[in-house]
Structures are given as C-alpha cells and as structure tokens.
Design a protein around this motif. Structure first.
Motif, short mmCIF file in Angstrom:
data_model
loop_
_atom_site.label_atom_id
_atom_site.label_comp_id
_atom_site.label_asym_id
_atom_site.label_seq_id
_atom_site.Cartn_x
_atom_site.Cartn_y
_atom_site.Cartn_z
N SER A 134 45.50 13.75 38.60
CA SER A 134 44.90 14.78 39.44
C SER A 134 45.83 15.17 40.56
O SER A 134 46.67 14.37 41.01
N VAL A 141 37.98 15.70 40.60
CA VAL A 141 38.32 17.11 40.79
C VAL A 141 37.06 17.92 41.10
O VAL A 141 37.06 18.79 41.98
N THR A 192 47.20 22.21 32.79
CA THR A 192 45.99 22.03 33.62
C THR A 192 44.80 22.80 33.04
O THR A 192 43.82 23.05 33.73
N ARG A 204 42.95 19.92 40.70
CA ARG A 204 43.12 20.15 39.26
C ARG A 204 43.48 18.86 38.56
O ARG A 204 44.09 17.95 39.14
N TYR A 260 41.69 27.10 41.00
CA TYR A 260 41.47 25.66 41.13
C TYR A 260 40.35 25.29 42.10
O TYR A 260 40.21 24.14 42.48
N ARG A 306 36.62 20.03 44.56
CA ARG A 306 36.38 21.47 44.52
C ARG A 306 35.06 21.81 45.20
O ARG A 306 34.95 22.83 45.90
N TYR A 321 46.00 29.62 32.32
CA TYR A 321 46.56 28.41 32.93
C TYR A 321 48.04 28.22 32.65
O TYR A 321 48.67 27.33 33.22
#
Length: 364
Positions: free
Chosen positions: A262, A219, A318, A230, A142, A223, A93
């Motif tokens: 976010s 998140v 993140t 993220r 992500y 997703r 990350y």
C-alpha cells in the motif's frame, strides 16, 4: 554523491531496521536504501491452458508501475503459439498486460513472458517535508470508491471512529495503521492473496485474510478519512535482506509469492510506503509457532513498514474493477495473477488443473 533526500530516506529505513535483533539484521552499508546501486531482476512467466475450448485468451500482468525513486520497468519479451499477442495499457490506471489470443484448435496453447525491471529499497523521513504535488485527477482516482473498496457507510464510520482525536494526515494514517496491526489477522486458509472484497469484510465484521484483504481494508479506511491511498499489486522476487524469512521470495520459483503493498499520499511528503498486512504475516509465518505483537521482530517490522519497504518486489499495477480487453466476462477486482478465458468462460486462475503457470525470478 547522495542528495539530501537520499540521505534522509536512507536514515529512515536504517533507523527502523535497527530495532531488529542483531542476529537477524544483516544489511551492510552498501545495501542502504537509495545509497546502494539499483538491483535488476528478470521475471519469467510461463503459462499453458490445460483444457482449451474454442477460442482462448490470456492476460499476463507485466512490470508496468513506475516510480523513478524506487522502481523502473525496463522491457518485456515473449514467445507464444498464439494467433496474436498485444501489449495493452489500461486507460484508467495504466495497468500493463500482455493479451494473447489462440485460435480454436490450437494444440497446447502456451506463452512465455520475460520482464526485466530495476528496484531499490525505499523509505521516507516523515519529519522532513518534501512536497510532491499530484494532479487533481490522480488525487480523485485514489480517493474514489470501487466495487471492493468502499469509502462511505461502514468504512466511513469505522475510519471516523479510529481517527477520532487525531490531528493531521500523518496522525490519522498512523491511527489506522496501528488499528490494522492490532485488530486484523492473517488467515492461513485464505486462497491466494485473498479477494480484497473490503465491502464484504465490513458487512461480516471479519477482519481476517491475506494481503489483498488486509491492505485493501487499510486503503479503504484511509480513503474514507479523505486521504489518497492505493494498493500496488505485485510479486516478491528475492529474499529479504533484513533477516525476515516471511518477507521475501526464498527460492527462484515465485509462482506463489504474489503480494500487494500500500501507499498513502501525504500533501507534504508525496507517496509513502505502507504495509500493515506484512506485519501480520511476520506474526503468523516467521516462525512455526507464530510471534506475538511484543516480539522484537514484530516490533521492528511494525516500525519499518510505516514509511518503508525493501526493493525485493516487482510492482505490477494499482488497478481495480479492471475490464480485461476482449473478455466476455466481468471486470476483475485486481490484476495480480494471469487470467485465462476460453469458450467455456473465465477459468480459475488459482486452479492448476485448468491454468498451468509458473513464475521464476533471478537477479541480473
């Protein structure tokens, strides 16, 4: 001279903020997002291990997240009586931290870290496409599940239910955002910013917590809808200029001002700011008696935080499921607090009896 994109983004945040009660809104034209000069801050983290046992280690999160339009880390310096202090970048990350090691027998292990960074307000005009492609690897990162952020099972089922009938990325994310505002709550008794264990929240059908929990759930649902999203973990460093006591750090001592925000990636817009958790924070903490959903300040925050946020915040990273270098303990869900480990094991970073630390911020 401002670019067309700067003008569009300026208008977006000012439009959102214009819904605030006049007495609460105090942003001058010079403070308009992206039109104003960058603000520079200095953040100092001081840490002491109260009960060292054998070889001791600490990992201090640093200003490592960079986005050229709204946040720019500058430099980090430190003073310590440790045997070594090493800057580390997480390979997955890019999370930046200072890893300090103290030898057995070191009296009063301590470290002081000074980080400087620049930030400014950000906002996106959702009606003005401005494609900013990301790599396939970043998109995959992500969209992926983590130990705390599921994208299948209950998360997928709930996401599908919320977004049923929504057409397109923005409509789907809007549906999830509005569901979050109306169906979650900020739980005052939650320690720190919460654990961010969305899998446990879904299993218990419990949608209360703080920012790591609520924005983590957001998140997860985004997703699960097939849209990259993220959490960005950080800390508030200055008061809000939009008249919100609850959306800023109101003293120089920001030790308990950690906050995660976010972002959602739209194929036509790039990364866009989101923060449904802060809407619930306004409802719970803006006044002693709390505010209902139909209060003017809540309505304004709800509008603004879908696409914009203030630059009074330091972005750390993140990262999820982060293995601390040199640690003998398990990976951590996220890195937003200093972490400490001794021969006795990992210490509780929220316990002042074992991990004494303070964080202060000043604008420079």
């Amino acid at each position: 001279m401002k670019t067309r994109r700067e003008i569009l983004m300026t208008g977006a945040l000012l439009s959102a903020a214009s819904a605030l009660p006049r007495k609460a809104f105090a942003v001058s034209p010079r403070a308009a997002p992206l039109a104003a000069p960058w603000r520079r801050f200095e953040v100092v983290t001081r840490l002491e291990i109260a009960a060292p046992a054998g070889r001791s280690q600490a990992w201090i999160p640093l200003a490592g997240f960079q986005a050229s339009e709204w946040t720019r880390p500058e430099n980090d310096t430190w003073i310590t009586n440790g045997a070594s202090a090493t800057l580390v970048d997480d390979p997955r990350y890019g999370a930046k931290m200072l890893h300090v090691i103290w030898d057995d027998g070191t009296g009063s292990p301590s470290v002081e870290v000074t980080s400087r960074f620049s930030a400014r307000d950000r906002a996106t005009d959702l009606a003005a496409p401005n494609a900013q492609p990301i790599s396939a690897a970043e998109k995959s990162l992500y969209l992926s599940e983590t130990s705390y952020i599921p994208t299948t099972g209950a998360a997928k089922a709930l996401s599908d239910k919320i977004t049923a009938g929504a057409d397109g990325e923005i409509a789907k994310v809007r549906a999830i955002y509005e569901w979050m505002v109306e169906n979650t709550f900020r739980r005052a008794a939650t320690r720190g910013c919460g654990e961010g264990d969305v899998a446990a929240m879904l299993k218990a059908n419990d949608f209360g917590g703080k920012c790591a929990d609520l924005n983590g759930l957001f998140v997860s649902l985004v997703r699960a809808a097939g849209i990259p999203a993220r959490d960005i973990y950080g800390v508030r460093v200055a008061p809000s200029k939009l008249g919100y006591k609850s959306l800023g750090a109101n003293t120089a001592n920001i030790t308990k001002s950690q906050h995660c925000r976010s972002e959602v990636y739209f194929s036509d817009l790039g990364w866009v700011a989101m923060d449904p958790a802060d809407v619930r924070k306004v409802m719970l903490e803006e006044t002693p008696e709390g505010l209902p959903l139909n209060d003017e300040k809540v309505i304004a925050a709800r509008k603004m935080l879908f696409g914009a946020w203030e630059g009074n915040w330091l972005a750390y990273n993140t990262a999820h499921d982060l293995a601390l270098p040199g640690s003998q303990g398990p990976a951590i869900g996220f890195l937003m607090y200093p972490q400490v480990e001794t021969a006795a094991g990992r210490l509780d970073c929220l316990s002042p009896e074992t991990v004494r630390y303070s964080i202060t911020a000043s604008e420079i």
